[in-house]
Scaffold this active site. Sequence first.
Site, PDB file in Angstrom:
ATOM      1  N   SER A 176      39.538  42.074  34.985  1.00  0.00           N
ATOM      2  CA  SER A 176      39.584  40.666  34.601  1.00  0.00           C
ATOM      3  C   SER A 176      40.983  40.070  34.617  1.00  0.00           C
ATOM      4  CB  SER A 176      38.960  40.486  33.211  1.00  0.00           C
ATOM      5  OG  SER A 176      39.607  41.300  32.262  1.00  0.00           O
ATOM      6  N   HIS A 204      33.181  39.779  36.555  1.00  0.00           N
ATOM      7  CA  HIS A 204      33.906  38.954  37.528  1.00  0.00           C
ATOM      8  C   HIS A 204      33.502  39.223  38.969  1.00  0.00           C
ATOM      9  CE1 HIS A 204      36.611  37.478  34.392  1.00  0.00           C
ATOM     10  NE2 HIS A 204      36.480  38.688  33.893  1.00  0.00           N
ATOM     11  N   LYS A 236      30.548  33.208  33.564  1.00  0.00           N
ATOM     12  CA  LYS A 236      31.628  33.112  34.554  1.00  0.00           C
ATOM     13  C   LYS A 236      31.075  32.481  35.834  1.00  0.00           C
ATOM     14  CE  LYS A 236      34.198  36.068  31.757  1.00  0.00           C
ATOM     15  NZ  LYS A 236      34.182  37.354  31.075  1.00  0.00           N
TER      16      LYS A 236
END
Length: 392
Positions: A176, A204, A236
């Site tokens: 991250s 991610h 995200k």
Amino acid sequence: MKDLAAQLVLRKQQHLYRSRTILDSPQGVEVTVEGRRYLSFCSNDYLGLANHPEVVAAFHKGLDEWGAGSGAAHLVSGHSRVHHELEQQLADFTQRPRALLFSTGYMANLGVMAALLGHGDRVLGDRTNHASLLDAARLSGARLLRYRHADVADLSGRLDAATAGECLVATDGVFSMDGDVAPLAEIAALCAQHQAWCMVDDAHGLGVLGPGGRGSLHAAGLTHEQVPVLMGTLGKAFGTFGAFVAGSDALIETLIQQARTYIYTTATPAALASATLAALQRVRADDWRRAQLVTLVQQFRRGAAQLGLRLLASETPIQPLLVVDAEAALRMSAALREQGILVTAIRPPTVPAGSARLRITLSATHTEQQVEHLLGALEKVFATQNTEPEIR
Ligand SMILES: *Cc1c(COP(=O)(O)O)cnc(C)c1O
């Protein structure tokens, strides 16, 4: 009683004090702060779905259909048809037998490890893993050993030093704060060799990497047999909120029975699941968003290299620039802000001591002109503000 105020002053002196920027607009590549418009390069809204009209409309529609609150935990009466539908769609998307929604990624990681492990067991975690994986290991009661970042030889040595009990290897798919991808195929192979659980937190990677945005496991060609535990987040690239774990039927049933962060908490609003279903459609269909990210990442890296900036080896939308120290990170973040650009200064303990950075993130909804603009601002700021850091 310790002196909190004095500690806070000390924290400020060390340039480690954190404060919140208050947005007066929705999330997006342009945001409003204190009446001024900024170009933002610091969200995790990689695909630009957080304020996508279809996702917002689905949220509205979901509210009309399901009301505001879920009213109970999933095991009581909070599990609605639309939650269930989202779980099925996420299982299909990740090509795994089943998926289970959690309220947050943090809670999912805690829930998984505490359900699978206990005293006498071991967790082997990458040193750069997300804080929630660390805390998950701690809460589980298992012994936590941290191997060197992305270092398969170090992991292998630690797996060889076998003890009784279960062993789980946990890694971020995409790290991250560094943006690099874990050596997932090698890690999965080592886990198979040592009969250890392999758990990947792909917060991610999902939506961004792999065919159809299926994430870093698909990018590496790894199946659910090779990596039995996949944790994904929805806040995200999906642009909404929440998280899920995907894996075998037995894994998901075990979590339903035993994951305390699943059992003892209220289900997220059903309308949120409606919104996430709409986001998932865009994630699956909009290859152009991933293509645009690739273009922007290449453009940014080319430009930054020309400026002599210190990039990390990342091919993902997370493009950190290392700076001298925490103070420089703050100073440069403030200087960029004066130029109308928002970039967060990331400092210890979020990253190891001596590796303070500007964490620049790109979104599919940025334009090439906006990235050019960022590079121009970085050129100015680095020319006047930075002094070269020691190589770490
Ligand atoms: C953001 C993040 C989490 C936590 O997910 P939330 O849903 O925000 O709680 C977990 N792991 C990684 C790697 C993350 O980046």
